[in-house]
Design an enzyme around this catalytic site. Sequence first.
Site, PDB file in Angstrom:
ATOM      1  N   SER A 406       0.031 131.337 -65.137  1.00 22.09           N
ATOM      2  CA  SER A 406      -0.749 132.398 -64.509  1.00 22.09           C
ATOM      3  C   SER A 406       0.157 133.557 -64.091  1.00 22.09           C
ATOM      4  O   SER A 406       0.936 134.054 -64.904  1.00 22.09           O
ATOM      5  CB  SER A 406      -1.548 131.815 -63.331  1.00 22.09           C
ATOM      6  N   ASP A 525      -6.744 130.535 -67.939  1.00 18.96           N
ATOM      7  CA  ASP A 525      -5.658 130.267 -66.998  1.00 18.96           C
ATOM      8  C   ASP A 525      -5.100 128.852 -67.133  1.00 18.96           C
ATOM      9  O   ASP A 525      -5.828 127.866 -67.042  1.00 18.96           O
ATOM     10  CB  ASP A 525      -6.187 130.471 -65.577  1.00 18.96           C
TER      11      ASP A 525
END
Length: 651
Positions: A406, A525
């Site tokens: 991320s 993600d």
Amino acid sequence: MHPPPTPAFLGRQQDLDALLQDSLHQLLGPLEPDALATLREQLHWVEVPGGEALMRQGEPGDALYISVSGRLRAYIDEGSGSPPRLVREMARGQVIGELSLFTDEPRSASVVAVRDSVLVRLDKPAFQRLLASSPQASMALTRQIISRLQNAQPAVRPASPVVMGLLAISAGVDAAALAAGLAQAMSALRVGAAVQGAPAVAAAVQDGRAARVRVIDATAVDAALQQPGIARRPLDDSDASRRIALWLDHQEAQSDFVLLVADDAPTPWTARCSRHADELLLLADATQPPALHATETDLLLPRRHWPLPGPAPAATGPTEILLLQHPAATTMPRGTAAWLARRPVSEHLHLRSGHAGDLARLARLQAGQGVGLVLAGGGARGLAHLGVWRALRERGIEVDLIGGTSIGSVMGALIAADLPLDRAMALARQAFGSEPTRDFNLVPVLSLIKGQRLKRVIAQAVHDMMGGPADLADLWKPFFCIAANYTHAHEMVVQRGPMAKLLRASLSIPGALPPVVHDGELLCDGGTFNNFPVDVMQRRRGVGRVIGVDLSVHKPRRYDFDDVPGPWALLRDRLRPYAQRRYRLPGMAAFLMNVTILYSHSRQRQARALTDLHFNPPLARVGMLQWKRLEQIVQQGYEHALQVLDAPPPA
């Protein structure tokens, strides 16, 4: 002892006894001298050419082996039609195949020689006689069985290569000069000492001893054997091959690392280098076309075969590492993907001419002493990664590999680009000081945030950092990021591909940001699976120590009401001053962002235990979308890192 099939170790019984004693001590504990002497008489020599199988899964377990020289890999075929899974890599002095003798079960794995290997074999009847005659060995075996039952699949880092072949695959590459520089850098390392904690990561190991490194080319072989031209005799000259094998085995036994410098063409000496090496370093001039060299087509491609039924694993021979050499003035690498697409290398490294730091990094990775930096996801909190990085640089702690998830992947790419600190900070301010997640969807069909601002911000940052569109493989330092593959429901470790798109995929939080389409698949993600990928870094080649920057908040909040109120009650409550609010619930965006990484958070304790140096900046009051607090967040990360680095080691 039965005579060996080659002269390896002939006349050096003392060396062999020491190796056997060390290996059997790990398996059975200390042996009585009489038991060791009896055991020696029961051993048989075994030669396994590179690419051939020593044992096959499902066969009867009729013997154990001790590796005298060479390198082997153990694979398990899980019967799914997929390539077998690599479970272990074994080097000199390791015991192989003993589990079947413990259990009387068939072989649980196949073992294949990575390169030409010499072993000694102890048959099952002799093993059983040893246990009957040695109470110490019998008790040690019982402890081994209990330990294996308690730890069915212990995590074992792959053994560092001992013998490395340096093969030029571009015209004009000076392999001898690189070998000399690498040998000097490796000789400065310390070996033979256990290291733990911040002081060990912060500085070179002071105890232990200097690494013993030997550089060998064809001229050195000719001189040592006092026979000009013997190194380049044909491989089917059995007398020359045996004499060279004996001498190379002796150099391996007397050294920590051996660098074999091949010719710049597919000569018999180059072939010997490739057959005797644990690992092959392919030296290329990055300014030349990425076409295959004659050494690759004539020597390496024919050896890439698989001796067992079924599909072959990705790599079957010695690990191949691509070293791309760049002129000193190169700003950023370009075109790395074209080199990687043409050859099945496991890793690649970029080397700038005259850049001592790049050569030192290569030395650490080859010696298994590389330092990996792992950066967790956490929205705006991830800006603290830059503060931790600043503290590490000020303390002289070199980082060799970077991985992240991320926002950690974006900060990691900045670090892997090897930019000056002020330049990296300027790029971060330009990208994240502009509130990149403020373009909310009026009709949130797929996500709360449109993601167009973030897309432009990431693309511009990559362009400014790399000088244009770039591949993840173009970063100066080895890098990986984690993404979640929605299409196939699994975690992806991403090392190659379009940088801007894949960094954006790694931070596209489900529900908050739209997923990214790549190669016909939906990516989002990586925090969904692995928000703090220390385990991935632990498995990386050459990593000896891991630094982790964890952004999780470890203070659970309790709520003093029994049910969540309706939307109007929540809205009225939000209009009150913060101190007077009754319902301090997270907002929808924050809730969605956090709930996607709950599974990852459940793995945090295990991940923290795998780090050698752990940072967890106190960011409980920082929201995941509070980008405007950039300077404050970076400073908090910096101050926390200094506190950790200055803390006394635990007693």
